[in-house]
Scaffold this active site. Structure first.
Site, PDB file in Angstrom:
ATOM      1  N   HIS A 285      -3.557 -14.305  11.561  1.00  7.40           N
ATOM      2  CA  HIS A 285      -3.279 -14.030   9.981  1.00  7.40           C
ATOM      3  C   HIS A 285      -3.789 -12.522   9.575  1.00  7.40           C
ATOM      4  O   HIS A 285      -2.589 -11.787   8.789  1.00  7.40           O
ATOM      5  CB  HIS A 285      -3.788 -15.100   9.047  1.00  7.40           C
TER       6      HIS A 285
ATOM      7  N   GLU B 121      -8.175 -20.675  -4.573  1.00  7.06           N
ATOM      8  CA  GLU B 121      -8.082 -20.818  -3.113  1.00  7.06           C
ATOM      9  C   GLU B 121      -9.226 -20.848  -2.315  1.00  7.06           C
ATOM     10  O   GLU B 121     -10.176 -20.794  -2.990  1.00  7.06           O
ATOM     11  CB  GLU B 121      -7.261 -19.405  -2.578  1.00  7.06           C
TER      12      GLU B 121
ATOM     13  N   ARG C 214     -12.079 -12.248   5.510  1.00  4.41           N
ATOM     14  CA  ARG C 214     -11.592 -11.936   4.096  1.00  4.41           C
ATOM     15  C   ARG C 214     -11.378 -13.059   3.094  1.00  4.41           C
ATOM     16  O   ARG C 214     -10.950 -14.214   3.732  1.00  4.41           O
ATOM     17  CB  ARG C 214     -10.299 -11.198   4.521  1.00  4.41           C
TER      18      ARG C 214
ATOM     19  N   ALA D  87       0.792  -1.141  -0.072  1.00  6.16           N
ATOM     20  CA  ALA D  87      -0.164   0.073   0.013  1.00  6.16           C
ATOM     21  C   ALA D  87       0.970   1.211  -0.122  1.00  6.16           C
ATOM     22  O   ALA D  87       0.669   2.019  -0.964  1.00  6.16           O
ATOM     23  CB  ALA D  87      -0.984   0.001   1.308  1.00  6.16           C
TER      24      ALA D  87
ATOM     25  N   GLY E  90      -0.901 -14.871  -3.474  1.00  5.69           N
ATOM     26  CA  GLY E  90      -1.029 -14.437  -4.814  1.00  5.69           C
ATOM     27  C   GLY E  90      -1.922 -13.245  -4.695  1.00  5.69           C
ATOM     28  O   GLY E  90      -2.303 -12.774  -3.522  1.00  5.69           O
TER      29      GLY E  90
ATOM     30  N   ARG F  75     -11.687 -19.905   4.921  1.00 13.48           N
ATOM     31  CA  ARG F  75     -10.699 -19.993   6.273  1.00 13.48           C
ATOM     32  C   ARG F  75     -11.386 -19.940   7.513  1.00 13.48           C
ATOM     33  O   ARG F  75     -10.867 -20.809   8.216  1.00 13.48           O
ATOM     34  CB  ARG F  75     -10.000 -18.761   6.346  1.00 13.48           C
TER      35      ARG F  75
ATOM     36  N   HIS G  21      -5.104 -17.875   9.760  1.00 12.83           N
ATOM     37  CA  HIS G  21      -4.915 -19.027   8.673  1.00 12.83           C
ATOM     38  C   HIS G  21      -4.808 -20.597   9.176  1.00 12.83           C
ATOM     39  O   HIS G  21      -4.177 -20.697  10.124  1.00 12.83           O
ATOM     40  CB  HIS G  21      -3.627 -18.506   8.118  1.00 12.83           C
TER      41      HIS G  21
HETATM   42  C1  SIN Z   1      -2.011 -17.925   1.522  1.00 15.61           C
HETATM   43  O1  SIN Z   1      -0.944 -17.878   0.617  1.00 15.61           O
HETATM   44  O2  SIN Z   1      -2.421 -18.942   1.843  1.00 15.61           O
HETATM   45  C2  SIN Z   1      -2.222 -16.626   2.102  1.00 15.61           C
HETATM   46  C3  SIN Z   1      -2.908 -15.684   1.057  1.00 15.61           C
HETATM   47  C4  SIN Z   1      -3.802 -14.939   1.696  1.00 15.61           C
HETATM   48  O3  SIN Z   1      -3.720 -14.692   2.791  1.00 15.61           O
HETATM   49  O4  SIN Z   1      -4.491 -13.903   0.979  1.00 15.61           O
END
Ligand code: SIN
Length: 533
Positions: A346, A116, A381, A16, A49, A285, A238
């Protein structure tokens, strides 16, 4: 005290802050303050990413929908739309600055897109499994070759300076008081615009994927100046950080699950189908994290396992070179062994309340990136939306600052009337400081973590109230010591997290309260904390 004048002061050197500086380079002189070395940021550690609609089977609507679903009712639709729809332009910015994302080996004209958790389509652009490091290094290179931009390392911001004295809420920010930790002196930075890009607050918790710099500084600075702080109860854990006695904050990217890795409990059994029968390992998550937490509690094991061994060894090494090498250093060959993993703090979904241009409640003070609460993430998120938010809001803030500059550029710097601070030194009390650090992080992990109860929160609050008072009494004022200055910040941020969690009497997104396991209509709004000035 030394005074340094700079047109724009940017506090923090992740995606940022760096991209904002590049966007404003023609406006005037810009100073970026980094608390430690300039690359010690969460951006550098980001593996997965950056999400952006690129695939032929994808659409902005799908990305918007996925973000809203992950956010569990609390995202602001206009923010989500803005970020998703401007993402392709921001990816172009990164490419123009020199970031080269991986191409699809079967179609080298196109980017390789990965999946993801929570994403219904493949839309994550990446550079191997070290995307953040490449972005950070590329932006640092661009910034260092730009004449108007100066980066000062080892500068810790103690407080923001407003246009009123301490007893009144300021209407405008005038600069910041910082400690130059290399030359051991305070400096007053006067600026026409100040931008907080200080990242998150993972260090408030015992286990975190965050760098040591993530102590919630920007949130504490903005709160103390009188800004609204929102949604601090939404701490994203995470699901998969490496579990190894010697590994510190090493993430095992969600991209492994995107490529088919499965989770196994200590008995070697898959379990995600019990918690999310459809999405399983690729559920958002919060769901995967709570499932792991339940399995750990049920089996009494210390960790679960992430298994990607069914993929060809050469593919794993090529796709995840950083994770492969790092795990190998710890004696784990991910091509043939499941990886021991545990959840860790995380990402902070809440933060300093901002509008669509990153403006806070105080004139000329902006907040962008993880320290801000823009409404993109809501209660949880979506993976790989964070680098995206950082660069999108850097762009948004740059538009507003350029517009404001027409007036600001000819205005003189306003000098606040504050006394030279007394700078104290820590003598032989280091053990008290490290002890308090450990206690706060343990309280937060044990009682304000993945699963909470009102009793736990009350217990945490009492302990923290006591510690905070003690810290304030023992280390009043400004110390030439980063640990003590950060301790004050984490104590305040921990308090804000607990206070927010106590206000939300429901379970939503990353906030799970056993006393109220359901969502409630009346809580379909932000938890806003206002500084009592
Ligand atoms: C990850 O690579 O699992 C983290 C990516 C994220 O936090 O958006």
């Amino acid at each position: 005290m030394e005074i340094s004048k700079t047109d724009i002061l940017i506090i923090g050197s992740g995606i940022a802050g760096l991209s904002l500086a590049l966007k404003l380079k023609d406006l005037g002189d810009i100073t970026i303050l980094a608390k430690k070395r300039m690359f010690e940021t969460a951006t550098t550690l980001a593996q997965g990413g950056i999400a952006c609609v690129m695939g032929e089977d994808d659409s902005f609507d799908f990305h918007i929908q996925d973000t809203l679903i992950a956010g569990d009712g609390l995202c602001k639709r206009e923010t989500v739309k803005l970020v998703v729809k401007t993402a392709p332009e921001r990816i172009k910015d990164l490419i123009n600055w020199g970031v080269s994302f991986d191409k699809d080996p079967d179609n080298p004209q196109k980017f390789h897109l990965t999946l993801e958790g929570g994403h219904s389509k493949k839309r994550i652009l990446h550079v191997g499994d070290y995307t953040g490091r490449v972005i950070e290094n590329t932006l640092i290179e661009r910034v260092l070759e730009t004449k108007n931009i100066k980066i000062l390392e080892n500068h810790f911001v103690v407080k923001l300076i407003g246009d009123k004295n301490n007893s009144e809420k300021p209407s405008q920010v005038l600069g910041a008081l910082a400690l130059d930790l290399t030359h051991v002196k305070p400096i007053m930075f006067l600026a026409k615009v100040v931008v907080l890009c200080t990242g998150g607050a993972g260090k408030v918790y015992l286990y975190t994927s965050n760098p040591d710099t993530s102590t919630g500084d920007g949130i504490a600075l903005a709160y103390n100046l009188g800004c609204r702080i929102a949604n601090m109860e939404f701490i994203q854990f995470h699901p998969t950080c490496l579990y190894h006695p010697k590994a510190k904050n090493f993430l095992i990217s969600e991209a492994l699950r995107g490529e088919g890795a499965i989770l196994l409990n200590a008995e070697g059994r898959r379990f995600m189908h019990k918690y999310d029968p459809v999405r399983k390992e690729l559920a958002p998550r919060d769901i995967v994290t709570r499932a792991i937490d339940m399995e750990l509690k049920k089996t009494g094991a210390d960790c679960v396992y992430l298994d990607i061994t069914h993929l060809p060894s050469d593919y794993i090494k090529k796709r995840f070179p950083y994770i492969y090498e790092t795990c190998l250093k710890y004696g784990i060959d991910i091509t043939s062994q499941p990886i021991p993993v545990v959840p860790a703090a995380h990402y902070l979904c809440g933060g300093i309340y901002t509008n669509l241009w990153g403006q806070t409640d105080i004139s000329n003070l902006f907040a962008i990136g993880e320290c801000a609460c823009t409404g993109l993430h809501g209660a949880n998120r979506l993976a790989s939306n964070s680098l995206l938010e950082g660069i999108c809001f850097a762009h948004q803030a740059s538009l507003k600052i350029k517009e404001m500059w027409k007036k600001l550029k000819d205005q003189p710097f306003k000098e606040p009337k504050i006394k030279d601070p007394v700078i104290k030194e820590i003598k032989d009390e280091k053990v008290f400081i490290s002890h308090n650090w450990d206690i706060i992080r343990k309280i937060m992990w044990d009682f304000v973590g993945i699963v909470r109860s009102l009793k736990m929160l009350e217990f945490a609050k009492k302990r923290l109230d006591f510690l905070k008072k003690e810290i304030e009494e023992n280390w009043k004022g400004i110390y030439l010591d980063l640990d003590v200055m950060e301790l004050k910040k984490i104590a305040l941020v921990a308090e804000l997290i607990i206070e927010s969690a106590q206000k939300r009497l429901e379970s939503r997104g990353t906030h799970y309260l056993v006393d109220y396991p359901e969502k409630k209509e009346e809580f379909l709004k932000d938890t806003v904390i206002i500084k009592k000035v």
